[in-house]
Design an enzyme around this catalytic site. Structure first.
Site, PDB file in Angstrom:
ATOM      1  N   GLY A   1       0.808  -1.216   0.000  1.00  0.00           N
ATOM      2  CA  GLY A   1       0.000   0.000   0.000  1.00  0.00           C
ATOM      3  C   GLY A   1       0.838   1.261   0.000  1.00  0.00           C
TER       4      GLY A   1
ATOM      5  N   GLY B   1      -1.782   7.675  -0.534  1.00  0.00           N
ATOM      6  CA  GLY B   1      -2.175   8.086   0.807  1.00  0.00           C
ATOM      7  C   GLY B   1      -1.064   8.027   1.819  1.00  0.00           C
TER       8      GLY B   1
ATOM      9  N   GLY C   1       0.405   5.484   2.917  1.00  0.00           N
ATOM     10  CA  GLY C   1       1.447   4.564   2.495  1.00  0.00           C
ATOM     11  C   GLY C   1       2.523   5.265   1.684  1.00  0.00           C
TER      12      GLY C   1
ATOM     13  CB  SER D   1      -8.833   0.130  11.361  1.00  0.00           C
ATOM     14  OG  SER D   1      -9.915   1.038  11.404  1.00  0.00           O
TER      15      SER D   1
ATOM     16  CE1 TYR E   1     -10.762  -1.573   6.660  1.00  0.00           C
ATOM     17  CE2 TYR E   1     -11.655  -0.478   8.604  1.00  0.00           C
ATOM     18  CZ  TYR E   1     -10.641  -0.644   7.672  1.00  0.00           C
ATOM     19  OH  TYR E   1      -9.490   0.113   7.772  1.00  0.00           O
TER      20      TYR E   1
END
Length: 317
Positions: A22, A26, A28, A151, A176
């Site tokens: 990733g 963003g 990453g 997260s 998620y």
């Protein structure tokens, strides 16, 4: 502390091989830039080759002399993960740091990976489990640190052990959350097993708080044709310095987890502001769903089997 004052200094990473998923977008991309600037031998596995090439040019231009290598990888395909592992193993260089950062969030309807797993569980979790397994000889050789990015969604919820792929009931946000809880449990089990077996690999867990990344933006490839209301609210709050972080500050906890001199697997590396959604990077208590080491062992067994990498870890025994 003003957000403009929130930053960290990375140690010299010259001679250290870093694999970052990733890393082409963003937070990453912020991580990739900081790692390249610190001298890391950076490996960026990417799904979109053209996008990856543009990022590599950007990183080399901004950081003259930066070592950036691109490889193809689609975390939603176990065959692709295996091919990536084979390619890196053929190169023979030890991996010193693996940052499991890539992810997909809340498709509006249930979708599946190339292997038939629910997209979020298969990509966010099983893809990274497979990555650890297929890179295992290189991680052992590098006495690596593995950072798994989860997260704030992992602060609540539970694993549906009899429905890991959300076949019976699908809710995008719940799936998620479960994918991130699963990844954190696997990460904790990895560290415990490494400690007991003397593998020399450390495994820690980080999260970015809440920031205006593209996770909730329009993603036509997963059936989201427009930005969600959630990402619009996040952008508004972040742009005004209210409570939340920025893309730049969101990248910092994983970098702290990756480079701190005394890594801990019994905490989360994340923002330390109110609700852990913004603020300076640091550590805080594990969310309740992540604390049960028996659940971590159970997740390990299920995950390495589903990802097809159970035998890989016998090499470290």
């Amino acid at each position: 502390m003003a957000r403009d004052d929130i930053d960290i200094t990375l140690p010299d990473l010259a001679g250290r091989r870093v694999v970052l998923t990733g890393g082409s977008d963003g937070m990453g991309l912020i991580m990739a830039d900081r790692l390249a600037a610190a001298g890391a031998d950076l490996v960026l596995p990417v799904r979109n080759r053209a996008k990856g090439e543009a990022v590599a040019v950007r990183l080399r231009t901004k950081n003259p002399g930066a070592r950036v290598a691109l490889h193809d990888l689609d975390l939603s395909s176990l065959a692709s993960v295996r091919s990536f592992g084979t390619a890196l193993t053929a190169e023979g260089a030890p991996v010193h740091l693996l940052i499991n950062n890539a992810g997909v969030m809340t498709p509006p309807s249930r979708q599946t990976t190339a292997d038939g797993h629910e997209l979020q569980f298969g990509t966010n979790h099983l893809g990274h489990v497979a990555l650890v397994g297929h890179l295992w000889p290189l991680l052992l050789a590098g006495e690596a640190r593995v950072v798994s990015q989860v997260s704030v969604a992992a602060r609540s919820g539970r694993i549906a052990w009899d429905d890991l792929d959300s076949e019976r009931a699908y809710n995008g946000q719940r799936a998620y959350s479960r994918s991130k809880i699963a990844l954190a449990l696997f990460a904790r089990a990895l560290d415990e097993k490494s400690r007991r077996a003397g593998w020399g690999v450390r495994s820690v867990v980080s999260h970015p708080g809440v920031a205006p990344t593209n996770l909730l933006a329009a993603r036509p490839e997963i059936g989201r044709d427009a930005d969600t209301t959630g990402v619009k609210v996040v952008r508004w709050l972040s742009s005004r310095g209210l409570l939340l972080g920025t893309v730049e500050t969101a990248a910092l906890p994983a970098l702290v987890a990756a480079t701190t001199a005394a890594p801990r697997s019994d905490v989360l590396y994340g923002p330390t502001g109110f609700g852990h959604v913004g603020g300076a990077p640091g550590t805080h208590a594990l969310y309740p769903p992540l604390r049960d080491l028996a659940a971590a062992d159970r997740m390990w067994d299920a995950s390495v089997s589903l990802a097809g990498v159970a035998q890989a870890f016998e090499r470290g025994a």
